[in-house]
Scaffold this active site. Structure first.
Site, PDB file in Angstrom:
ATOM      1  CD  GLU A  93      85.198 -78.606 -46.773  1.00 10.38           C
ATOM      2  OE1 GLU A  93      85.376 -77.747 -45.880  1.00 10.38           O
ATOM      3  OE2 GLU A  93      84.533 -79.639 -46.595  1.00 10.38           O
ATOM      4  NE  ARG A 116      87.018 -80.798 -43.645  1.00 13.81           N
ATOM      5  CZ  ARG A 116      87.506 -81.323 -42.516  1.00 13.81           C
ATOM      6  NH1 ARG A 116      88.546 -82.143 -42.523  1.00 13.81           N
ATOM      7  NH2 ARG A 116      86.943 -81.057 -41.368  1.00 13.81           N
ATOM      8  CB  SER A 159      81.502 -76.127 -44.987  1.00 12.35           C
ATOM      9  OG  SER A 159      80.822 -76.317 -43.779  1.00 12.35           O
TER      10      SER A 159
HETATM   11  C1  LIG Z   1      74.944 -81.332 -45.749  1.00 10.44           C
HETATM   12  C2  LIG Z   1      76.413 -81.615 -45.872  1.00 10.44           C
HETATM   13  C3  LIG Z   1      77.201 -81.712 -44.737  1.00 10.44           C
HETATM   14  C4  LIG Z   1      78.580 -81.969 -44.845  1.00 10.44           C
HETATM   15  N1  LIG Z   1      79.327 -82.054 -43.700  1.00 10.44           N
HETATM   16  C5  LIG Z   1      80.647 -82.312 -43.801  1.00 10.44           C
HETATM   17  C6  LIG Z   1      81.461 -82.407 -42.613  1.00 10.44           C
HETATM   18  O1  LIG Z   1      80.996 -82.298 -41.501  1.00 10.44           O
HETATM   19  N2  LIG Z   1      82.783 -82.660 -42.781  1.00 10.44           N
HETATM   20  C7  LIG Z   1      83.365 -82.812 -44.006  1.00 10.44           C
HETATM   21  O2  LIG Z   1      84.572 -83.052 -44.084  1.00 10.44           O
HETATM   22  N3  LIG Z   1      82.619 -82.716 -45.135  1.00 10.44           N
HETATM   23  C8  LIG Z   1      81.293 -82.481 -45.058  1.00 10.44           C
HETATM   24  N4  LIG Z   1      80.546 -82.374 -46.204  1.00 10.44           N
HETATM   25  C9  LIG Z   1      81.207 -82.514 -47.516  1.00 10.44           C
HETATM   26  C10 LIG Z   1      81.276 -83.949 -48.071  1.00 10.44           C
HETATM   27  O3  LIG Z   1      80.266 -84.769 -47.512  1.00 10.44           O
HETATM   28  C11 LIG Z   1      82.628 -84.583 -47.848  1.00 10.44           C
HETATM   29  O4  LIG Z   1      83.668 -83.833 -48.444  1.00 10.44           O
HETATM   30  C12 LIG Z   1      82.697 -86.021 -48.399  1.00 10.44           C
HETATM   31  O5  LIG Z   1      83.891 -86.612 -47.999  1.00 10.44           O
HETATM   32  C13 LIG Z   1      82.615 -86.070 -49.930  1.00 10.44           C
HETATM   33  O6  LIG Z   1      82.399 -87.422 -50.317  1.00 10.44           O
HETATM   34  P1  LIG Z   1      81.579 -87.781 -51.641  1.00 10.44           P
HETATM   35  O7  LIG Z   1      81.561 -89.266 -51.763  1.00 10.44           O
HETATM   36  O8  LIG Z   1      80.262 -87.115 -51.649  1.00 10.44           O
HETATM   37  O9  LIG Z   1      82.539 -87.186 -52.732  1.00 10.44           O
HETATM   38  P2  LIG Z   1      82.151 -86.398 -54.054  1.00 10.44           P
HETATM   39  O10 LIG Z   1      81.543 -85.082 -53.699  1.00 10.44           O
HETATM   40  O11 LIG Z   1      81.392 -87.277 -54.976  1.00 10.44           O
HETATM   41  O12 LIG Z   1      83.599 -86.152 -54.637  1.00 10.44           O
HETATM   42  C14 LIG Z   1      84.544 -85.315 -53.982  1.00 10.44           C
HETATM   43  C15 LIG Z   1      85.918 -85.550 -54.634  1.00 10.44           C
HETATM   44  O13 LIG Z   1      86.343 -86.874 -54.314  1.00 10.44           O
HETATM   45  C16 LIG Z   1      86.670 -87.592 -55.508  1.00 10.44           C
HETATM   46  N5  LIG Z   1      86.338 -89.008 -55.279  1.00 10.44           N
HETATM   47  C17 LIG Z   1      85.152 -89.519 -54.886  1.00 10.44           C
HETATM   48  N6  LIG Z   1      85.241 -90.842 -54.735  1.00 10.44           N
HETATM   49  C18 LIG Z   1      86.521 -91.189 -55.026  1.00 10.44           C
HETATM   50  C19 LIG Z   1      87.242 -92.406 -55.059  1.00 10.44           C
HETATM   51  N7  LIG Z   1      86.664 -93.585 -54.776  1.00 10.44           N
HETATM   52  N8  LIG Z   1      88.542 -92.379 -55.410  1.00 10.44           N
HETATM   53  C20 LIG Z   1      89.154 -91.216 -55.734  1.00 10.44           C
HETATM   54  N9  LIG Z   1      88.525 -90.021 -55.738  1.00 10.44           N
HETATM   55  C21 LIG Z   1      87.227 -90.010 -55.373  1.00 10.44           C
HETATM   56  C22 LIG Z   1      85.838 -86.955 -56.595  1.00 10.44           C
HETATM   57  O14 LIG Z   1      86.415 -87.109 -57.877  1.00 10.44           O
HETATM   58  C23 LIG Z   1      85.833 -85.494 -56.165  1.00 10.44           C
HETATM   59  O15 LIG Z   1      86.940 -84.796 -56.660  1.00 10.44           O
HETATM   60  C24 LIG Z   1      79.167 -82.126 -46.123  1.00 10.44           C
HETATM   61  C25 LIG Z   1      78.364 -82.048 -47.277  1.00 10.44           C
HETATM   62  C26 LIG Z   1      76.998 -81.802 -47.156  1.00 10.44           C
HETATM   63  C27 LIG Z   1      76.154 -81.735 -48.402  1.00 10.44           C
END
Ligand SMILES: Cc1cc2nc3c(=O)[nH]c(=O)nc-3n(C[C@H](O)[C@H](O)[C@H](O)COP(=O)(O)OP(=O)(O)OC[C@H]3O[C@@H](n4cnc5c(N)ncnc54)[C@H](O)[C@@H]3O)c2cc1C
Length: 305
Positions: free
Chosen positions: A296, A176, A226
């Site tokens: 996380e 992560r 999580s």
């Molecule tokens: C119901 C649920 C289930 C989930 N299950 C999982 C799972 O099974 N496994 C897991 O690993 N995670 C899980 N997550 C967490 C999440 O989906 C992941 O961490 C995902 O990768 C975050 O992506 P995001 O686009 O939503 O990022 P955001 O939440 O929008 O951003 C997260 C970070 O990434 C940065 N960021 C976003 N886009 C970019 C970019 N293009 N370039 C540089 N930085 C960037 C942002 O600035 C921020 O710091 C879950 C979340 C939820 C709500």
């Protein structure tokens, strides 16, 4: 430069329709919590991303990336400067055994595309609600798979605004985490190395993982998944469960009764409530088991004045 001049310049760089002032970020976050962004832009090309970076550098304001908002908590005072969302960079295509996805594409859609092309490797991502960019930043993973296993390289816009190719091995992808925040990179596209396989086998695995996820996670409430990383030798959810914290509620933010690792926005919570629950859980688990729970989920933004 005053606020109006910044707004006008951003509308020169990016399609004016995709530039907003005082945008409520709760509309873009899974938790449905958080304050406003001074400026909110949605570039449609790599060049526009580069120009926004160069412009914010030139006038000395910050830029912050927002993906699908599924791993972010934004404080009630919001974010100063420019928030960039790349959801228009969402093309997905495959060439032979590789899959190329824009950073704003949902990783779930990349996983679906791989299935349609009978390419194996992205099954683990079939239920992760983030974008490709957010998934690289977090080295997202589930059920034994992670981005690190399949990423070949990414194109990023670096902190000076240059378009640069970064090989997966140079991103320090680990549990992560990656070096994307430290380098100040913005992911604009990712290329994955997949393996040709049997459509029915891929589909069976995707269906199994979807069923496992839906039966265990409180997907009926807003949350950011999580909240804590897995501490070495333990499971965060089990520690929280054994601390009898499920159901703990502060102002509408609650430790899920279905999955102890999730904190849900059950009833109009504020970010402050949500963070209070996180800190209460960390303190209680530390007292009972001596284990530090590392977050996380990322918390950014300003406190409300
Ligand atoms: C119901 C649920 C289930 C989930 N299950 C999982 C799972 O099974 N496994 C897991 O690993 N995670 C899980 N997550 C967490 C999440 O989906 C992941 O961490 C995902 O990768 C975050 O992506 P995001 O686009 O939503 O990022 P955001 O939440 O929008 O951003 C997260 C970070 O990434 C940065 N960021 C976003 N886009 C970019 C970019 N293009 N370039 C540089 N930085 C960037 C942002 O600035 C921020 O710091 C879950 C979340 C939820 C709500």
């Amino acid at each position: 430069m005053n606020r109006n001049e910044i707004y006008e310049e951003l509308k020169r760089i990016v399609n004016p329709e995709y530039v907003k002032i005082d945008e409520p970020l709760k509309n873009h976050l899974y938790t449905q919590l958080g304050g406003k962004a001074d400026f909110f832009v949605m570039p449609t090309t790599f060049e526009e991303v580069q120009e926004v970076v160069k412009f914010t550098n030139k006038i000395g304001i910050r830029h912050t990336l927002l993906g699908n908002g599924s791993n972010l908590i934004i404080k009630d005072g919001g974010i100063r400067g420019v928030v960039m969302n790349l959801k228009h960079l969402n093309a997905i295509k495959s060439e032979g055994d590789t899959l190329i996805a824009g950073s704003g594409a949902r990783i779930i859609d990349a996983s679906k595309h791989a299935l349609e092309e009978s390419l194996s490797g992205l099954e683990f991502a079939c239920g992760i609600p983030g974008t490709v960019g957010g998934a690289l930043y977090m080295n997202a993973g589930a059920y034994g798979g992670e981005i690190k296993d399949v990423l070949d390289y990414a194109y990023v816009v670096d902190k000076e605004g240059n378009l640069v190719k970064r090989l997966a091995k140079d991103l320090d992808l680990d549990y992560r985490t990656s070096n994307i925040p430290e380098n100040g990179d913005i992911v604009v596209e990712a290329t994955f190395n997949l393996k040709p396989s049997d459509y029915d086998d891929i589909k069976a695995l995707v269906d199994d993982l979807t069923h496992r996820r839906e039966s265990k996670q409180p997907l009926e409430y807003p949350s950011c998944g999580s909240v804590f990383k897995r501490p070495p030798g333990f499971f965060a959810g089990k520690l929280i469960q054994d601390s009898k914290l499920q159901g703990t509620n502060i102002g509408g933010a609650e430790v899920s009764t279905k999955h102890a690792g999730f904190i849900v926005n059950k009833d109009h919570a504020t970010t402050t409530d949500y963070i209070s629950v996180i800190e209460h859980v960390q303190k209680t688990v530390k007292e009972k088991f001596g284990v530090e729970l590392e977050r996380e989920v990322r918390i950014i933004g300003e406190d409300k004045e």
